[in-house]
Design an enzyme around this catalytic site. Structure first.
Site, PDB file in Angstrom:
ATOM      1  N   ASN A 126       0.981  -1.234  -0.025  1.00  0.00           N
ATOM      2  CA  ASN A 126       0.172   0.068  -0.003  1.00  0.00           C
ATOM      3  C   ASN A 126       0.816   1.160  -0.013  1.00  0.00           C
ATOM      4  O   ASN A 126       2.195   1.355   0.106  1.00  0.00           O
ATOM      5  CB  ASN A 126      -0.942  -0.024   1.330  1.00  0.00           C
ATOM      6  CG  ASN A 126      -0.299  -0.056   2.525  1.00  0.00           C
ATOM      7  OD1 ASN A 126       0.484   0.983   2.691  1.00  0.00           O
ATOM      8  ND2 ASN A 126      -0.748  -1.308   3.333  1.00  0.00           N
ATOM      9  N   ASP A 150      -4.467  -5.951   4.932  1.00  0.00           N
ATOM     10  CA  ASP A 150      -5.683  -6.807   5.333  1.00  0.00           C
ATOM     11  C   ASP A 150      -5.654  -8.106   4.619  1.00  0.00           C
ATOM     12  O   ASP A 150      -6.278  -9.136   5.085  1.00  0.00           O
ATOM     13  CB  ASP A 150      -6.907  -5.991   5.052  1.00  0.00           C
ATOM     14  CG  ASP A 150      -6.973  -4.714   6.118  1.00  0.00           C
ATOM     15  OD1 ASP A 150      -6.445  -4.609   7.128  1.00  0.00           O
ATOM     16  OD2 ASP A 150      -7.257  -3.622   5.569  1.00  0.00           O
ATOM     17  N   LYS A 163       8.520 -17.234 -10.793  1.00  0.00           N
ATOM     18  CA  LYS A 163       7.790 -16.080 -11.157  1.00  0.00           C
ATOM     19  C   LYS A 163       6.829 -16.552 -12.189  1.00  0.00           C
ATOM     20  O   LYS A 163       6.686 -17.557 -12.921  1.00  0.00           O
ATOM     21  CB  LYS A 163       8.884 -15.316 -12.095  1.00  0.00           C
ATOM     22  CG  LYS A 163       8.074 -14.103 -12.937  1.00  0.00           C
ATOM     23  CD  LYS A 163       9.253 -13.260 -13.449  1.00  0.00           C
ATOM     24  CE  LYS A 163       8.639 -12.165 -14.479  1.00  0.00           C
ATOM     25  NZ  LYS A 163       9.360 -11.433 -15.129  1.00  0.00           N
ATOM     26  N   PHE A 170      -4.540   3.564  14.644  1.00  0.00           N
ATOM     27  CA  PHE A 170      -4.701   4.394  13.517  1.00  0.00           C
ATOM     28  C   PHE A 170      -5.727   3.922  12.668  1.00  0.00           C
ATOM     29  O   PHE A 170      -5.982   2.767  12.548  1.00  0.00           O
ATOM     30  CB  PHE A 170      -3.298   4.711  12.735  1.00  0.00           C
ATOM     31  CG  PHE A 170      -2.358   5.727  13.235  1.00  0.00           C
ATOM     32  CD1 PHE A 170      -2.481   7.040  12.589  1.00  0.00           C
ATOM     33  CD2 PHE A 170      -1.810   5.605  14.768  1.00  0.00           C
ATOM     34  CE1 PHE A 170      -1.793   8.138  13.194  1.00  0.00           C
ATOM     35  CE2 PHE A 170      -1.183   6.552  14.976  1.00  0.00           C
ATOM     36  CZ  PHE A 170      -1.025   7.978  14.536  1.00  0.00           C
ATOM     37  N   LYS A 198     -13.659   0.323  14.890  1.00  0.00           N
ATOM     38  CA  LYS A 198     -12.442  -0.182  15.101  1.00  0.00           C
ATOM     39  C   LYS A 198     -11.938  -0.024  16.672  1.00  0.00           C
ATOM     40  O   LYS A 198     -11.385  -0.820  17.236  1.00  0.00           O
ATOM     41  CB  LYS A 198     -11.373   0.494  14.192  1.00  0.00           C
ATOM     42  CG  LYS A 198     -11.408   0.093  12.816  1.00  0.00           C
ATOM     43  CD  LYS A 198     -10.339   0.809  12.085  1.00  0.00           C
ATOM     44  CE  LYS A 198     -10.330   0.438  10.452  1.00  0.00           C
ATOM     45  NZ  LYS A 198      -9.343   1.123   9.659  1.00  0.00           N
ATOM     46  N   LYS A 240     -11.656  -3.643  18.663  1.00  0.00           N
ATOM     47  CA  LYS A 240     -10.510  -4.045  18.856  1.00  0.00           C
ATOM     48  C   LYS A 240      -9.892  -3.774  20.255  1.00  0.00           C
ATOM     49  O   LYS A 240      -8.752  -3.815  20.656  1.00  0.00           O
ATOM     50  CB  LYS A 240      -9.235  -3.299  17.827  1.00  0.00           C
ATOM     51  CG  LYS A 240      -9.660  -3.706  16.477  1.00  0.00           C
ATOM     52  CD  LYS A 240      -8.577  -2.850  15.362  1.00  0.00           C
ATOM     53  CE  LYS A 240      -9.130  -3.030  14.105  1.00  0.00           C
ATOM     54  NZ  LYS A 240      -8.813  -4.212  13.208  1.00  0.00           N
TER      55      LYS A 240
END
Length: 396
Positions: free
Chosen positions: A208, A277, A287, A322, A336, A340
């Site tokens: 990301n 995630d 490959k 975060f 969250k 959590k």
């Protein structure tokens, strides 16, 4: 105790006369002041005036031989506990940003390892010029500190931002660097930062846009305030902050194991990383070849939820998460926070200007377990790091 030393660089701005006030205030605070005056600065204020208020010789000539047994610019660079340039002209800022060392001041600045604080002073149009803004941003990225100039009538008659900050504000900024906060002394802070890479095959992976800058800023701030800091970092190109122990990881699974291994010894966790995630259900050993194919399906499996697993065992430890969101900020962050079992969660809209990935500024809304929330406003990630730590460890 040995006196703290401030090396004060005075450049050729009309505001150079205020250097006398700055030096005098520092001396009253029992600070040893050593002054480097540029040739342009000496056209505005005399070395004698600055020697009188500092009670030390003022250096102007790069090749002064009064102390032939020491290299003057290196000696001053090593002596400085803080290096202050006030006033700092556009010319000096430009030279410093580009590594030019053609006089005593610019040479000494390049040689010092001390924190550097600059107080710009110039015409408003010069200050707002893109070149000056870019040079200041370059120096900020290298760790320089700035005291923003004030607004009002300038010496040239123009009105705007560019007037040297008040000596009191400059001295206060110096003293904060000379005597940093040690309120986290005795604390062990665990911080995660950066992205993870989830292997598709030996040459491809899923990742990301996280740059790691926010997590690294938090680690740097915690260490500067006296904490022992362990930084679990995904693959980024950022330097390790001074005094921080970095644990390098690649995948979300690696980060899961590293966080759990280091969590028992910490007093608080700041989970600023962006672990994936999802990860490929099966990673190819070789490959994957295109071989004329027009498409390919990739089966993904959910990764283990690091924060949720930590929340189940956190006990009395403080845990901040975060949430990088693009919509429904409060709703998503609230879910969250609850699922959590976090103490707080810092949520930001990554689509907002100056608050997304890769930039040096951020703005968050901090949601608490009692339903309250607080908005930070836009600030540098380093300043935000202290703002967040103040709330993770209140009255530390």
């Amino acid at each position: 105790m040995t006196k703290k030393c401030v090396v004060l660089g005075v450049t050729g701005s009309i505001a150079a006369y205020k250097a006398c006030d700055i030096a005098s205030r520092l001396r009253k605070l029992d600070v040893d002041v050593r002054i480097i005056l540029t040739r342009a600065g000496s056209e505005i204020i005399t070395p004698l005036a600055l020697e009188t208020v500092s009670a030390n010789p003022v250096v102007v000539d790069m090749f002064n031989r009064e102390n032939p047994w020491e290299v003057e610019h290196i000696a001053l660079a090593k002596r400085a506990d803080v290096f202050l340039v006030a006033p700092a002209t556009a010319n000096f800022i430009g030279k410093a940003a580009n590594g030019i060392a053609d006089d005593m001041l610019s040479t000494t600045v390049l040689a010092t390892r001390a924190p550097i604080l600059a107080a710009p002073a110039m015409n408003v149009n010069m200050y707002e010029n893109a070149a000056v803004m870019e040079n200041m941003e370059t120096l900020r990225k290298r760790g320089w500190h700035f005291v923003e100039p004030g607004e009002g009538m300038l010496a040239c008659g123009d009105v705007g931002k560019g007037r040297l900050a008040e000596p009191e504000a400059i001295v206060n900024a110096v003293m904060k660097l000379l005597y940093p906060r040690n309120d986290l002394m005795g604390k062990h802070v665990l911080v995660s930062a950066g992205p993870t890479q989830e292997k598709i095959d030996p040459v491809r992976y899923i990742t990301n846009r996280s740059s790691g800058k926010m997590g690294y800023a938090i680690a740097e701030a915690a260490a500067a305030r006296g904490a022992k800091v362990t930084l679990v970092s995904g693959p980024v190109s950022l330097p390790v902050p001074r005094g921080v122990e970095r644990v390098n990881v690649v995948s979300s699974s690696d980060m899961f194991e590293a966080i759990h291994a280091n969590f028992p010894a910490c007093d608080g966790l700041v989970m600023a990383a962006a672990p994936a995630d999802f990860t490929p259900a099966v990673a190819a050993e070789q490959k994957i070849k295109k071989n004329g194919r027009e498409g390919m399906s990739l089966e993904l499996a959910a990764t283990r939820d690091i924060l949720k697993s930590i929340g189940q065992r956190k006990g009395n430890k403080r845990v901040m998460g975060f949430a990088a969101e693009t919509e429904n900020l409060r709703e998503n962050a609230g879910k969250k926070l609850e699922t959590k079992n976090l103490d707080m969660i810092a949520a930001n809209d990554v689509t907002a200007a100056g608050a997304g990935f890769g930039v040096d500024t951020n703005a968050v809304t901090l949601y608490m377990r009692d339903g309250s929330f607080e908005q930070s406003g836009s600030m540098t990630k380093r300043a935000l790091a202290d703002w967040l730590l103040d709330r993770l460890f209140p009255q530390a």
